[in-house]
Design a protein around this motif. Structure first.
Motif, PDB file in Angstrom:
ATOM      1  N   ASN A  15      15.424  26.042   6.786  1.00  0.00           N
ATOM      2  CA  ASN A  15      15.196  24.506   5.767  1.00  0.00           C
ATOM      3  C   ASN A  15      15.422  24.236   4.669  1.00  0.00           C
ATOM      4  N   ASP A  18      18.387  21.032   4.632  1.00  0.00           N
ATOM      5  CA  ASP A  18      18.020  19.991   5.080  1.00  0.00           C
ATOM      6  C   ASP A  18      19.213  19.113   3.869  1.00  0.00           C
ATOM      7  N   GLU A  28      11.839  19.750   3.993  1.00  0.00           N
ATOM      8  CA  GLU A  28      12.376  20.800   5.156  1.00  0.00           C
ATOM      9  C   GLU A  28      10.999  21.774   4.318  1.00  0.00           C
ATOM     10  N   HIS A  58       8.101  22.535  11.258  1.00  0.00           N
ATOM     11  CA  HIS A  58       9.661  21.206  10.633  1.00  0.00           C
ATOM     12  C   HIS A  58      10.785  21.934  11.328  1.00  0.00           C
ATOM     13  N   ARG A  61      14.706  19.433  10.640  1.00  0.00           N
ATOM     14  CA  ARG A  61      14.212  18.598  12.111  1.00  0.00           C
ATOM     15  C   ARG A  61      14.773  17.389  11.386  1.00  0.00           C
ATOM     16  N   TRP A  62      15.671  17.380  11.176  1.00  0.00           N
ATOM     17  CA  TRP A  62      16.912  17.035  10.251  1.00  0.00           C
ATOM     18  C   TRP A  62      17.782  16.029  11.306  1.00  0.00           C
ATOM     19  N   ARG A  80       9.484  13.719  19.466  1.00  0.00           N
ATOM     20  CA  ARG A  80       7.861  14.872  18.910  1.00  0.00           C
ATOM     21  C   ARG A  80       8.158  15.718  19.991  1.00  0.00           C
ATOM     22  N   GLN A  83      11.631  17.851  19.653  1.00  0.00           N
ATOM     23  CA  GLN A  83      11.240  18.264  18.978  1.00  0.00           C
ATOM     24  C   GLN A  83      10.390  19.996  18.390  1.00  0.00           C
ATOM     25  N   HIS A  87      11.586  23.557  17.384  1.00  0.00           N
ATOM     26  CA  HIS A  87      11.350  23.814  16.457  1.00  0.00           C
ATOM     27  C   HIS A  87      10.592  25.349  17.564  1.00  0.00           C
TER      28      HIS A  87
END
Length: 186
Positions: A15, A18, A28, A58, A61-62, A80, A83, A87
């Protein structure tokens, strides 16, 4: 380092890449740390899979932007769902590398894909933590971009996702104005 510390470090490292920043930190990375803070407050005796699911909810997530999907309700739900799948797969990879077995990995995947919300205690706990994180850290700025009626619907949906314990606790911890507070009493 313990397996848990190894998993957290790997999630945080992922993360840290990000490109989006908030308060001088990758968005994130900050979100994962906030999720852990809320988890420790709400569920201090959480299992390691739940702790890892909270930290990694998350992860990266980007890499799958919202605008890659249609900008309507079905598009949002598809984004969603994808994602959650991504994840879960990424966290499973990290857990495996940290030495976790299939049972723990599958449990974390189930939580991250929201399978069993309202029926599985850990899936519900993850949702409670996510809702508290949203309320504490993101709801104020988010509300400034929405009209009051839309915001009321969002708060009502958030409250419905929470356990009775979390709704009651939210009323005690946050200064939630009416009519929003009524959503937490139902």
């Amino acid at each position: 380092m313990t397996r848990l510390q190894t998993a957290f470090a790997a999630i945080d490292q992922a993360n840290s890449a990000d490109p989006n920043q908030s308060d001088g930190q990758p968005v994130e990375l900050l979100y994962g740390q906030r999720m852990t803070e809320e988890q420790l407050a709400l569920y201090p005796d959480a299992s390691e899979p739940l702790r890892i699911a909270c930290r990694g909810q998350h992860i990266e997530r980007w890499k799958l932007p919202r605008h890659d999907f249609p900008m309507d309700r079905p598009g949002y739900l598809a984004w969603r769902t994808e994602q959650g799948r991504r994840h879960a797969a990424r966290v499973a990879e990290i857990m495996r590398a940290a030495g976790y077995g299939d049972t723990d990995i599958q449990h974390a995947e189930k939580m991250l894909m929201k399978q069993g919300i309202k029926r599985d205690g850990d899936v519900q706990a993850l949702e409670d933590v996510a809702c508290f994180t949203f309320i504490r850290w993101y709801m104020g700025p988010f509300s400034q971009t929405r009209d009051p009626d839309e915001m009321l619907r969002i708060v009502e949906k958030t409250a419905r996702k929470m356990s009775p314990m979390a709704r009651a606790r939210a009323l005690g911890e946050f200064a939630i104005p009416e009519p929003f507070a009524s959503a937490f009493r139902d």
